[in-house]
Design a protein around this motif. Structure first.
Motif, PDB file in Angstrom:
ATOM      1  N   VAL A 194       0.907  -1.324   0.081  1.00 53.11           N
ATOM      2  CA  VAL A 194       0.157   0.128  -0.178  1.00 53.11           C
ATOM      3  C   VAL A 194       0.859   1.348  -0.100  1.00 53.11           C
ATOM      4  CG1 VAL A 194      -1.911  -1.268   1.287  1.00 53.11           C
ATOM      5  CG2 VAL A 194      -0.211   0.374   2.335  1.00 53.11           C
ATOM      6  N   SER A 195       0.202   2.471  -0.452  1.00 49.28           N
ATOM      7  CA  SER A 195       0.765   3.684   0.030  1.00 49.28           C
ATOM      8  C   SER A 195      -0.197   4.317   1.053  1.00 49.28           C
ATOM      9  CB  SER A 195       0.811   4.638  -1.154  1.00 49.28           C
ATOM     10  OG  SER A 195       0.670   5.936  -1.153  1.00 49.28           O
ATOM     11  N   LEU A 196       0.252   4.841   2.070  1.00 48.12           N
ATOM     12  CA  LEU A 196      -0.561   5.734   2.873  1.00 48.12           C
ATOM     13  C   LEU A 196      -1.057   6.940   2.513  1.00 48.12           C
ATOM     14  CD1 LEU A 196       1.452   5.118   6.521  1.00 48.12           C
ATOM     15  CD2 LEU A 196      -0.179   3.419   5.348  1.00 48.12           C
ATOM     16  N   ALA A 197      -0.630   7.420   1.613  1.00 47.22           N
ATOM     17  CA  ALA A 197      -1.201   8.533   0.756  1.00 47.22           C
ATOM     18  C   ALA A 197      -2.337   8.332  -0.027  1.00 47.22           C
ATOM     19  CB  ALA A 197      -0.006   9.245   0.045  1.00 47.22           C
ATOM     20  N   CYS A 198      -2.292   7.153  -0.631  1.00 49.21           N
ATOM     21  CA  CYS A 198      -3.399   6.706  -1.494  1.00 49.21           C
ATOM     22  C   CYS A 198      -4.712   6.417  -1.058  1.00 49.21           C
ATOM     23  CB  CYS A 198      -2.786   5.761  -2.460  1.00 49.21           C
ATOM     24  SG  CYS A 198      -4.179   4.998  -3.392  1.00 49.21           S
ATOM     25  N   PRO A 199      -5.721   7.086  -1.682  1.00 50.25           N
ATOM     26  CA  PRO A 199      -7.038   6.733  -0.852  1.00 50.25           C
ATOM     27  C   PRO A 199      -7.674   5.597  -1.225  1.00 50.25           C
ATOM     28  CG  PRO A 199      -7.306   8.279  -2.501  1.00 50.25           C
ATOM     29  CD  PRO A 199      -5.732   8.253  -2.344  1.00 50.25           C
ATOM     30  N   TRP A 200      -7.224   4.995  -2.493  1.00 48.91           N
ATOM     31  CA  TRP A 200      -7.620   3.774  -3.011  1.00 48.91           C
ATOM     32  C   TRP A 200      -6.938   2.557  -1.862  1.00 48.91           C
ATOM     33  CZ3 TRP A 200     -11.390   5.501  -5.798  1.00 48.91           C
ATOM     34  CH2 TRP A 200     -11.165   6.879  -6.462  1.00 48.91           C
ATOM     35  N   ALA A 201      -5.595   2.759  -1.535  1.00 53.33           N
ATOM     36  CA  ALA A 201      -5.021   1.748  -0.857  1.00 53.33           C
ATOM     37  C   ALA A 201      -5.370   1.927   0.421  1.00 53.33           C
ATOM     38  CB  ALA A 201      -3.549   1.885  -0.860  1.00 53.33           C
ATOM     39  N   ARG A 244      -8.488   2.534   1.863  1.00 50.21           N
ATOM     40  CA  ARG A 244      -9.520   1.683   1.823  1.00 50.21           C
ATOM     41  C   ARG A 244      -9.336   0.226   2.380  1.00 50.21           C
ATOM     42  NH1 ARG A 244     -12.735   1.763  -3.704  1.00 50.21           N
ATOM     43  NH2 ARG A 244     -13.215   4.104  -3.809  1.00 50.21           N
ATOM     44  N   THR A 245      -8.180  -0.362   1.800  1.00 48.73           N
ATOM     45  CA  THR A 245      -7.797  -1.905   2.333  1.00 48.73           C
ATOM     46  C   THR A 245      -7.289  -1.957   3.477  1.00 48.73           C
ATOM     47  OG1 THR A 245      -5.650  -1.610   1.203  1.00 48.73           O
ATOM     48  CG2 THR A 245      -7.398  -2.474  -0.060  1.00 48.73           C
ATOM     49  N   LEU A 246      -6.611  -0.982   4.071  1.00 51.08           N
ATOM     50  CA  LEU A 246      -5.918  -0.635   5.468  1.00 51.08           C
ATOM     51  C   LEU A 246      -7.048  -0.748   6.612  1.00 51.08           C
ATOM     52  CD1 LEU A 246      -2.853   1.425   5.098  1.00 51.08           C
ATOM     53  CD2 LEU A 246      -2.911  -1.062   5.631  1.00 51.08           C
ATOM     54  N   ILE A 247      -7.929   0.006   6.183  1.00 49.24           N
ATOM     55  CA  ILE A 247      -9.259   0.326   7.208  1.00 49.24           C
ATOM     56  C   ILE A 247     -10.027  -0.849   7.195  1.00 49.24           C
ATOM     57  CG2 ILE A 247     -11.306   1.522   7.551  1.00 49.24           C
ATOM     58  CD1 ILE A 247     -10.279   4.009   6.214  1.00 49.24           C
ATOM     59  N   THR A 248     -10.503  -1.420   5.943  1.00 48.13           N
ATOM     60  CA  THR A 248     -11.272  -2.855   6.003  1.00 48.13           C
ATOM     61  C   THR A 248     -10.374  -3.889   6.892  1.00 48.13           C
ATOM     62  OG1 THR A 248     -12.235  -2.099   4.103  1.00 48.13           O
ATOM     63  CG2 THR A 248     -12.299  -4.363   4.834  1.00 48.13           C
ATOM     64  N   VAL A 259      -0.497  -0.268   9.878  1.00 43.03           N
ATOM     65  CA  VAL A 259       0.204   0.213   8.739  1.00 43.03           C
ATOM     66  C   VAL A 259       1.533  -0.207   8.751  1.00 43.03           C
ATOM     67  CG1 VAL A 259      -1.257   2.464   8.690  1.00 43.03           C
ATOM     68  CG2 VAL A 259       0.692   2.061  10.373  1.00 43.03           C
ATOM     69  N   GLY A 260       1.973  -1.477   9.162  1.00 46.95           N
ATOM     70  CA  GLY A 260       3.164  -2.087   8.700  1.00 46.95           C
ATOM     71  C   GLY A 260       4.292  -1.430   9.582  1.00 46.95           C
ATOM     72  N   GLY A 261       3.991  -0.684  10.530  1.00 49.58           N
ATOM     73  CA  GLY A 261       5.084  -0.345  11.452  1.00 49.58           C
ATOM     74  C   GLY A 261       5.209   1.344  11.275  1.00 49.58           C
ATOM     75  N   ILE A 262       4.771   1.839  10.243  1.00 53.23           N
ATOM     76  CA  ILE A 262       4.930   3.451  10.162  1.00 53.23           C
ATOM     77  C   ILE A 262       4.469   4.086  11.532  1.00 53.23           C
ATOM     78  CG2 ILE A 262       4.125   5.294   8.793  1.00 53.23           C
ATOM     79  CD1 ILE A 262       6.041   3.594   7.385  1.00 53.23           C
ATOM     80  N   ARG A 263       5.550   4.807  11.913  1.00 56.83           N
ATOM     81  CA  ARG A 263       5.134   5.530  13.223  1.00 56.83           C
ATOM     82  C   ARG A 263       4.430   6.655  13.220  1.00 56.83           C
ATOM     83  NH1 ARG A 263      10.743   3.652  13.903  1.00 56.83           N
ATOM     84  NH2 ARG A 263      11.324   5.834  13.122  1.00 56.83           N
ATOM     85  N   PHE A 314      -9.745   3.805  11.564  1.00 56.74           N
ATOM     86  CA  PHE A 314      -9.421   5.170  10.771  1.00 56.74           C
ATOM     87  C   PHE A 314      -8.367   5.805  11.337  1.00 56.74           C
ATOM     88  CE2 PHE A 314     -13.974   3.486  10.225  1.00 56.74           C
ATOM     89  CZ  PHE A 314     -14.151   3.845   8.849  1.00 56.74           C
ATOM     90  N   ARG A 315      -8.452   6.297  12.475  1.00 58.91           N
ATOM     91  CA  ARG A 315      -7.277   7.157  12.972  1.00 58.91           C
ATOM     92  C   ARG A 315      -5.996   6.517  12.737  1.00 58.91           C
ATOM     93  NH1 ARG A 315      -7.012   8.844  19.301  1.00 58.91           N
ATOM     94  NH2 ARG A 315      -5.194  10.388  19.136  1.00 58.91           N
ATOM     95  N   TYR A 316      -5.781   5.420  13.070  1.00 56.21           N
ATOM     96  CA  TYR A 316      -4.510   4.771  12.948  1.00 56.21           C
ATOM     97  C   TYR A 316      -3.776   4.203  11.834  1.00 56.21           C
ATOM     98  CZ  TYR A 316      -4.257   5.640  18.021  1.00 56.21           C
ATOM     99  OH  TYR A 316      -4.445   6.139  19.153  1.00 56.21           O
ATOM    100  N   THR A 317      -4.866   4.491  10.627  1.00 57.72           N
ATOM    101  CA  THR A 317      -4.381   4.064   9.236  1.00 57.72           C
ATOM    102  C   THR A 317      -4.197   5.364   8.316  1.00 57.72           C
ATOM    103  OG1 THR A 317      -6.580   3.897   8.771  1.00 57.72           O
ATOM    104  CG2 THR A 317      -5.213   1.697   9.185  1.00 57.72           C
ATOM    105  N   THR A 318      -4.559   6.602   9.212  1.00 57.84           N
ATOM    106  CA  THR A 318      -4.469   8.064   8.654  1.00 57.84           C
ATOM    107  C   THR A 318      -3.106   8.539   8.722  1.00 57.84           C
ATOM    108  OG1 THR A 318      -6.980   8.199   8.523  1.00 57.84           O
ATOM    109  CG2 THR A 318      -5.631  10.348   8.233  1.00 57.84           C
TER     110      THR A 318
END
Length: 369
Positions: free
Chosen positions: A41-48, A50-54, A101-105, A330-334
């Motif tokens: 994923v990219s954390l910037a991309c709204p399409w990606a 979606r998948t992280l939130i789900t 989010v795979g460890g992104i702080r 939502f919060r911790y994938t944004t």
């Protein structure tokens, strides 16, 4: 924007996803299993996003790992960060792949920080991005070519990867979130599973109808506005975006007023305050990823500045803050750093100087403002 993104009349055209398989017990190839599938994923991309939130809402963080590309999209596409064996072992030992989010702080921060001195080639591991522990790919394109050596389109996120067969299952976000929601992985989730169905059968037709016009006019509408290459197309598209935001605002206003007439406390109202029905659904997930980016990025970068969410749409604004502050998925994938840096640094045709605006401040307001 490269001309390959636009038609001859200067309007934005979104690419159709090539890989569109599903995962199910009945599928001849892609069967559900714990640890077999991976999200890129990219954390910037709204399409990606979606998948992280789900993935988080369904309790699948221990079932499907995640790798995050660098926020800067250069002329060769998305890239991963390099990692030595020590970093790989540390990530495995600390279960960083299995976080939301795979460890992104920086997702733990509620606001972006000034990043004017951060170069586009910054390589801060678990800050700017992560690595690919499966194929040790340097670029997302490496995975596409591994899946199909003749692939000749853009290398987009998200990617749902099969680590066993070393191929792409799907790169279509709408399909991926349906697969994650389908229940095929629930038995592997253990204590994480909460039995949430984002597309309940009694609401499915309403969800599909809501998604259809939100996608074309809001999710994709901001891109059609921002990437328009002449004023006539831009003006048509930006007006269309706000007309449909007005439509969402009217829906949420009506829902709020009905709920407020039934329940005394705001908490009781917010627990039922969603776009379709009185439960959290896929419709909320798909709309959220655009709305949370609207004020920080789309207002200025994509010229969607007829109004802002915080100042012009009180019911959408309340809905947004409810999801962000009351749901960790939502919060911790944004990640506002990735969001702002990506758009302002990657789209050199729109923002040739690559200066990232500091505002708005804050990126998202508190729920009780």
């Amino acid at each position: 924007m490269s001309k390959q993104w636009a038609s001859s009349d200067g309007s934005f055209k979104r690419q159709v996803s090539k890989f569109q398989e599903i995962i199910s017990a009945d599928h001849p190839i892609f069967k559900p299993a714990k640890g077999r599938y991976w999200l890129y994923v990219s954390l910037a991309c709204p399409w990606a996003h979606r998948t992280l939130i789900t993935r988080a809402l369904k309790g699948l963080t221990s079932v499907i790992g995640v790798s995050v590309v660098h926020w800067h999209l250069d002329t060769k596409g998305w890239r991963f960060l390099p990692a030595d064996e020590g970093s790989l072992e540390k990530a495995k030992r600390e279960n960083l792949y299995k976080s939301k989010v795979g460890g992104i702080r920086s997702t733990l921060s509620d606001k972006s920080s000034p990043e004017g001195d951060i170069p586009n080639d910054s390589a801060r591991l678990f800050v700017d991005g992560t690595f690919d522990p499966n194929e040790r790919a340097q670029r997302l394109s490496d995975l596409y070519y591994k899946a199909d050596p003749e692939y000749n389109a853009r290398f987009t996120v998200p990617v749902l990867w099969d680590t066993k067969l070393k191929t792409i299952v799907s790169n279509e976000s709408a399909q991926i979130i349906r697969v994650l929601n389908s229940g095929v992985f629930d038995k592997f989730a253990g204590d994480e599973t909460i039995g949430l169905d984002l597309v309940p059968s009694e609401l499915e037709s309403q969800i599909d109808e809501f998604n259809s016009w939100v996608y074309d006019n809001i999710n994709n509408g901001v891109y059609k506005t921002g990437f328009a290459e002449n004023a006539e197309i831009y003006e048509k598209e930006v007006v269309n975006v706000f007309q449909h935001l007005d439509k969402v605002e009217a829906i949420l206003k009506q829902r709020y007023e009905v709920l407020k007439s039934r329940y005394q406390s705001l908490d009781e109202v917010l627990s039922r305050y969603f776009t379709v029905g009185e439960q959290l659904t896929e419709a909320d997930v798909r709309l959220y990823t655009t709305i949370v980016r609207f004020d920080p990025v789309y207002v200025q970068h994509f010229k969607c500045n007829l109004n802002s969410i915080r100042d012009g749409y009180p019911f959408i604004h309340l809905w947004l803050r409810n999801l962000y502050w009351n749901y960790d998925a939502f919060r911790y994938t944004t990640d506002f750093d990735h969001i702002k840096l990506h758009y302002t640094r990657s789209h050199s045709r729109i923002n040739p100087l690559g200066i990232t605006p500091l505002g708005p401040s804050p990126d998202i307001r508190s729920l009780r403002d």
